[in-house]
Design a protein around this motif. Structure first.
Motif, PDB file in Angstrom:
ATOM      1  N   ARG A 204       0.827  -1.418  -0.066  1.00 11.87           N
ATOM      2  CA  ARG A 204      -0.348  -0.238  -0.150  1.00 11.87           C
ATOM      3  C   ARG A 204       0.852   1.250   0.664  1.00 11.87           C
ATOM      4  NH1 ARG A 204      -4.543   2.987   0.972  1.00 11.87           N
ATOM      5  NH2 ARG A 204      -4.665   4.344   2.443  1.00 11.87           N
ATOM      6  N   LEU A 205       1.683   1.700   1.103  1.00  9.12           N
ATOM      7  CA  LEU A 205       2.949   2.852   1.130  1.00  9.12           C
ATOM      8  C   LEU A 205       3.026   2.778  -0.589  1.00  9.12           C
ATOM      9  CD1 LEU A 205       4.607   2.348   4.900  1.00  9.12           C
ATOM     10  CD2 LEU A 205       2.423   3.905   3.359  1.00  9.12           C
ATOM     11  N   LYS A 206       4.077   1.816  -0.885  1.00 13.57           N
ATOM     12  CA  LYS A 206       4.799   1.744  -2.585  1.00 13.57           C
ATOM     13  C   LYS A 206       3.886   2.280  -3.050  1.00 13.57           C
ATOM     14  CE  LYS A 206       7.726  -0.754  -5.744  1.00 13.57           C
ATOM     15  NZ  LYS A 206       7.865  -2.630  -5.850  1.00 13.57           N
ATOM     16  N   LYS A 207       2.541   1.526  -3.180  1.00 14.51           N
ATOM     17  CA  LYS A 207       1.462   2.305  -3.947  1.00 14.51           C
ATOM     18  C   LYS A 207       0.923   3.444  -4.164  1.00 14.51           C
ATOM     19  CE  LYS A 207      -2.607   0.149  -5.565  1.00 14.51           C
ATOM     20  NZ  LYS A 207      -3.922  -0.848  -5.814  1.00 14.51           N
ATOM     21  N   LEU A 208       1.138   4.398  -2.891  1.00  9.39           N
ATOM     22  CA  LEU A 208       1.267   5.671  -2.121  1.00  9.39           C
ATOM     23  C   LEU A 208       2.653   6.691  -2.628  1.00  9.39           C
ATOM     24  CD1 LEU A 208      -0.852   5.577   1.195  1.00  9.39           C
ATOM     25  CD2 LEU A 208      -1.746   6.145  -1.459  1.00  9.39           C
ATOM     26  N   GLY A 209       3.803   6.320  -2.609  1.00  9.23           N
ATOM     27  CA  GLY A 209       4.768   6.384  -3.909  1.00  9.23           C
ATOM     28  C   GLY A 209       6.079   6.522  -2.681  1.00  9.23           C
ATOM     29  N   ALA A 210       5.644   5.788  -1.660  1.00 13.20           N
ATOM     30  CA  ALA A 210       6.886   5.889  -0.597  1.00 13.20           C
ATOM     31  C   ALA A 210       7.690   5.504  -0.687  1.00 13.20           C
ATOM     32  CB  ALA A 210       6.190   5.421   0.845  1.00 13.20           C
ATOM     33  N   THR A 211       8.857   4.729  -1.454  1.00 13.54           N
ATOM     34  CA  THR A 211       9.869   4.053  -2.335  1.00 13.54           C
ATOM     35  C   THR A 211      10.946   4.636  -1.292  1.00 13.54           C
ATOM     36  OG1 THR A 211       8.508   4.419  -4.555  1.00 13.54           O
ATOM     37  CG2 THR A 211      10.667   2.879  -3.836  1.00 13.54           C
ATOM     38  N   LYS A 212      11.039   5.613  -1.410  1.00 13.14           N
ATOM     39  CA  LYS A 212      12.177   6.312  -0.364  1.00 13.14           C
ATOM     40  C   LYS A 212      12.146   5.704   0.790  1.00 13.14           C
ATOM     41  CE  LYS A 212      13.661  10.381  -0.159  1.00 13.14           C
ATOM     42  NZ  LYS A 212      13.471  12.397  -0.198  1.00 13.14           N
ATOM     43  N   ASP A 213      10.989   5.856   1.431  1.00 13.03           N
ATOM     44  CA  ASP A 213      10.572   5.262   2.768  1.00 13.03           C
ATOM     45  C   ASP A 213      10.762   3.872   2.727  1.00 13.03           C
ATOM     46  OD1 ASP A 213       9.582   8.661   3.166  1.00 13.03           O
ATOM     47  OD2 ASP A 213       7.780   7.429   3.631  1.00 13.03           O
TER      48      ASP A 213
END
Lengths: 238, 238
Positions: A204-213
Motif C-alpha cells: 500500500r505504501l509503495k502504491k502511495l509513492g513512499a518508495t524512499k521511505d
C-alpha cells in the motif's frame, strides 16, 4: 531472560506488559519516524491517539515550538504540518521542537503499553542499540504493532531479529511467538526486504509513492538513539 | 483464492470470517480429538463453551447416548466421562454416540467462527482432505486457535502447512500472517515435531504425561474425515 513477542497492537493488555521492559515496533513508519526525529534533535515527542488531542495540545503548549505529524491509513492528516515520512523531519525542521504525533497503529501500541516498567521505541534503524539496552533485563516483551489490528511482516521480522540476536547473547526463555519470529527472521535474513515487500501494508505504501521511505526504514543500526516513554507521556532519548 | 491465517482464537471477529470458508485448528488437542471421534463413528459432536452447558445438554438429550469430553487447562473436567486425549475415543466407546465437548481454546475458536459460510475442523490428521475440500473456494480463513489467547507453534505450523500447499495448487493472495506461516512451515517441514516441541503448550502436555497424544496429533493425513459445523450447532462429517 523471558522473551515474548506480541504480534499486533490490539493484543497488548496490561497483564502482558506490566512491570516489564517493552519494545514497541512499527517499522512502517511510526517508530522509524520517532527515532529519526529524536536523532535529528527533536526536544521531545508526544504520542497521542486522536488528531483532536494533537490540536488541543498544540494550543496549550503554543504553536511556535510544536510540530504536528502523523497519518491515518498512511495519508497525512488535514491541518497537520507533516505526514508520516521520516524525510519530513530533518534537523532544520525538527531540532529543539516538540513533535506531537498520531498514527494508526504505532501510537496506539505505545499507549496500550504504558504500564511497562520501561517502554522503548524500536525499529531496524536502532536495532543494535535496543539489543544492547535490554540484554540484561529479566523480562522483555516486543510489541510488533501491525497494521489495522493485523499482523505485518515488517514488524514481526524486526521483532524476530531482536529476539534471534538476544538468543545469541544471553540465556533466553522464548514464548511460542518469539520462537516462530526468531526462526522466520533467521531463515530469511539475507532476503528480508524481498519478503517484507510481499506484505499488504508495504504494498500500500509503495502504491502511495513512499518508495524512499521503504528503503530507509529497513536500514539496520544507523543510529544509537532510543526513544523512551516518560511518566509525563513524552518520548525522549534514553 | 484470498487466504488469511488468524493467529489466536481471541482475534476471530465476525467481520474477519463472515461468509467465508473457515478452518479451525487446535492440534493439541481439540480438533484432533473431534476428527478422531467422528472418524471412529461418533454420530455427532456438540461443542459448548462451559461445563455447565455440557451437563444441561446431556440432561436434555438423555445420558444413554451421550458422552461428555473435554478439559480445562489440559486437565479432565470433574463429572465428565473423558478428557481431551484422542485415545479416549475409540470405536467401542464413541460409535453412534453424541460427544458433547468443551475445551479451553478449540471450542471457543469454533463458536467465535460461527458466522462463516462453511466451518471446517482441521488438524494434521486430516490436512490433505481439508486442502482438497477448500481448494476451489474464493476466500479461506484458517484459525490457529492457540492456547489461552496466545499464539502456539503447533497450530500456526499446521495452518502454515495448509497455506503453503494451497499456494502450490491454486492462485493465492495471502495475508501477511499467511505468508509468514507458510514460510515458517516450508522452512521447517523436515523438522516440524522438533520445532513444535519447543512450544509452551506442548511442553506442558509432555509434563502431564501425554506423550502418546503428542506423537499421534502430528501424523499427517491419517483420515479423510472433516468435521463440519451445522446450523444446529453440531459437528458432523462433511
Amino acid at each position: 531472560m523471558k522473551l515474548d513477542i506480541i504480534l499486533t497492537a490490539q493484543e497488548v493488555y496490561p497483564q502482558k506488559v506490566k512491570g516489564k521492559t517493552v519494545i514497541v515496533i512499527d517499522v512502517l513508519r511510526a517508530t522509524s519516524v520517532m527515532t529519526t526525529a529524536l536523532a535529528n534533535g527533536a526536544h521531545q515527542i508526544i504520542p497521542v491517539l486522536y488528531p483532536e488531542e494533537a490540536f488541543a495540545l498544540q494550543k496549550k503548549i503554543g504553536k511556535e515550538n510544536v510540530i504536528l505529524g502523523g497519518e491515518r491509513n498512511a495519508i497525512p492528516i488535514e491541518g497537520f504540518d507533516f505526514g508520516n515520512s521520516p524525510f519530513s523531519y530533518p534537523p532544520e525542521i525538527i531540532k529543539d521542537k516538540t513533535l506531537i504525533i498520531t498514527t494508526t497503529n504505532g501510537t496506539r501500541a505505545i499507549i496500550n503499553s504504558r504500564s511497562a516498567s520501561q517502554l522503548l521505541i524500536g525499529s531496524f534503524l536502532n536495532d543494535q542499540a535496543i539489543i544492547e539496552a535490554v540484554k540484561k533485563q529479566e523480562e522483555v516483551v516486543i510489541v510488533a504493532s501491525g497494521s489495522n489490528n493485523l499482523f505485518t511482516l515488517e514488524d514481526s521480522l524486526c521483532a524476530g531479529k531482536i529476539a534471534h540476536q538476544l538468543q545469541g547473547l544471553v540465556d533466553t526463555d522464548l514464548s511460542d511467538a518469539a520462537i516462530a519470529m526468531a526462526h522466520l527472521y533467521e531463515q530469511n535474513k539475507n532476503n528480508l526486504h524481498a519478503l517484507a515487500s510481499q506484505g499488504q501494508h508495504f504494498k500500500r505504501l509503495k502504491k502511495l509513492g513512499a518508495t524512499k521511505d521503504l528503503e530507509y526504514c529497513f536500514q539496520s543500526n544507523i543510529t544509537k538513539v532510543i526513544p523512551t516513554y516518560t511518566h509525563e507521556g513524552t518520548l525522549v532519548c534514553l
